[in-house]
Design a protein around this motif. Structure first.
Motif, PDB file in Angstrom:
ATOM      1  N   ILE A 189      -4.143  -3.369   0.035  1.00 36.81           N
ATOM      2  CA  ILE A 189      -3.690  -2.579  -1.121  1.00 36.81           C
ATOM      3  C   ILE A 189      -3.187  -1.197  -0.654  1.00 36.81           C
ATOM      4  O   ILE A 189      -2.147  -0.715  -1.093  1.00 36.81           O
ATOM      5  N   LEU A 190      -3.918  -0.587   0.269  1.00 29.21           N
ATOM      6  CA  LEU A 190      -3.482   0.723   0.765  1.00 29.21           C
ATOM      7  C   LEU A 190      -2.160   0.629   1.524  1.00 29.21           C
ATOM      8  O   LEU A 190      -1.308   1.518   1.423  1.00 29.21           O
ATOM      9  N   ASN A 191      -1.971  -0.471   2.277  1.00 32.77           N
ATOM     10  CA  ASN A 191      -0.775  -0.594   3.119  1.00 32.77           C
ATOM     11  C   ASN A 191       0.418  -1.264   2.453  1.00 32.77           C
ATOM     12  O   ASN A 191       1.533  -1.160   2.934  1.00 32.77           O
ATOM     13  N   GLY A 192       0.176  -2.008   1.372  1.00 31.06           N
ATOM     14  CA  GLY A 192       1.261  -2.760   0.753  1.00 31.06           C
ATOM     15  C   GLY A 192       1.560  -4.037   1.515  1.00 31.06           C
ATOM     16  O   GLY A 192       0.968  -4.291   2.575  1.00 31.06           O
ATOM     17  N   GLN A 193       2.472  -4.832   0.961  1.00 34.78           N
ATOM     18  CA  GLN A 193       2.698  -6.158   1.549  1.00 34.78           C
ATOM     19  C   GLN A 193       4.072  -6.654   1.126  1.00 34.78           C
ATOM     20  O   GLN A 193       4.411  -6.591  -0.059  1.00 34.78           O
ATOM     21  N   GLY A 194       4.855  -7.147   2.047  1.00 35.20           N
ATOM     22  CA  GLY A 194       6.147  -7.757   1.703  1.00 35.20           C
ATOM     23  C   GLY A 194       7.092  -6.771   1.042  1.00 35.20           C
ATOM     24  O   GLY A 194       6.967  -5.554   1.181  1.00 35.20           O
ATOM     25  N   LYS A 195       8.040  -7.326   0.286  1.00 38.59           N
ATOM     26  CA  LYS A 195       9.105  -6.499  -0.281  1.00 38.59           C
ATOM     27  C   LYS A 195       8.637  -5.693  -1.489  1.00 38.59           C
ATOM     28  O   LYS A 195       9.045  -4.555  -1.692  1.00 38.59           O
ATOM     29  N   TYR A 196       7.772  -6.275  -2.329  1.00 34.78           N
ATOM     30  CA  TYR A 196       7.482  -5.652  -3.620  1.00 34.78           C
ATOM     31  C   TYR A 196       6.086  -5.068  -3.799  1.00 34.78           C
ATOM     32  O   TYR A 196       5.851  -4.293  -4.705  1.00 34.78           O
ATOM     33  N   MET A 197       5.104  -5.506  -3.006  1.00 36.05           N
ATOM     34  CA  MET A 197       3.754  -4.957  -3.204  1.00 36.05           C
ATOM     35  C   MET A 197       3.709  -3.570  -2.579  1.00 36.05           C
ATOM     36  O   MET A 197       3.786  -3.417  -1.363  1.00 36.05           O
TER      37      MET A 197
END
Ligand code: HEC
Ligand code: HEC
Length: 221
Positions: A189-197
């Motif tokens: 959650i802190l780092n994000g993921q993929g194109k949209y998260m």
């Protein structure tokens, strides 16, 4: 004339979607956790394992709910919690004898509240991971920051998804979330993921993210 109609429609739609956002009812497990904190954790402990602050004062140790309730049906659990019909030692109910160190809650809980408590007990006995933060804080943050994509009940069907065609994680599916430890979820959650998260680092504090992780876990029950 046409314009007025469109405006009327827009207003109607606006009101409906506003009402839709506000009326989101928490899941059963979330509601059950709230009740459990107020009525049960004194003896059973916040994690349900039986080491609550009153546990040592009791004649009989509070049960470890994370293991004992697996074999019990909802009907038997209701009898145990309310005390109504608890002592019947007949047929399939013969495991239904519980000492009087467990209070009889009579009609203190509505049927809906009993179902919520049981949903939370089922969560405690089936989730691979405990709750690390406060889901009550998590609910507020989730509605504020995550719902537009992950959806009201975490099913991955938020308003944004149809607009840009993305596929967020389905938090309502325990098989999806159980694959990750609490810390792994915090980090992603802190780092994000993929194109949209998005990466939430800098927007949310670590303890806010921990509260979110707890809330997400409860969405699966
Ligand atoms: C005053 C302490 C106390 C409180 C408060 C309490 N319990 Fe208990 N509970 C116990 C004790 C002690 C036992 C074990 C009784 C036994 O084994 O005979 C028990 C047993 C149980 C069991 C049976 C577990 C099993 O399968 O053997 C369930 C279910 C349960 N409690 C649920 C709850 C719920 C839900 C609440 C809150 C609404 C709650 N308890 C509040 C003391 C408490
Ligand atoms: C703009 C849309 C959007 C928002 C807002 C959003 N997410 Fe996501 N989220 C996604 C998408 C899309 C994925 C899937 C990413 C992938 O696997 O490529 C995802 C994946 C995740 C995952 C799984 C990550 C992994 O490692 O597989 C978690 C956990 C998650 N989101 C939590 C949250 C939380 C908590 C919030 C609010 C603070 C949030 N998301 C807000 C779109 C969003």
């Amino acid at each position: 004339m046409m314009n007025k109609k469109i405006i009327a429609l827009l207003i109607l739609f606006g009101f409906q979607s506003a009402a839709f956002c506000v009326s989101a009812e928490p899941t059963q497990a979330y509601e059950g956790r709230r009740l459990f904190v107020s009525y049960c954790q004194l003896c059973h402990g916040l994690d349900g394992k039986g080491a609550g602050p009153l546990a040592k004062r009791l004649k009989i140790s509070p049960a470890d709910l994370t293991t004992t309730i697996r074999a019990r049906s909802d009907t038997v659990l209701k009898k145990i919690i309310t005390g109504v019909g608890r002592q019947t030692i007949t047929g399939r109910d013969r495991h239904n004898i519980i000492s009087d160190s467990m209070p009889e809650w009579k009609d203190i809980f509505s049927d809906k509240q009993l179902d919520s408590l049981i949903a939370y007990l089922r969560f405690l006995s089936s989730s691979k991971h405990g709750l690390m933060g406060d889901p009550v804080d998590g609910l507020k943050l989730y509605q504020q920051y995550c719902q537009v994509c992950h959806g009201e009940y975490g099913e991955g069907d938020g308003i944004m998804t149809s607009l840009v065609g993305m596929l967020p994680m389905d938090h309502s599916n325990p098989n999806e979330t159980n694959r990750f430890s609490n810390d792994e979820l915090v980090v992603s959650i802190l780092n994000g993921q993929g194109k949209y998260m998005p990466a939430w680092e800098g927007i949310l504090s670590r303890s806010e993210v921990e509260a979110l992780v707890s809330y997400i876990r409860l969405l699966s029950h």
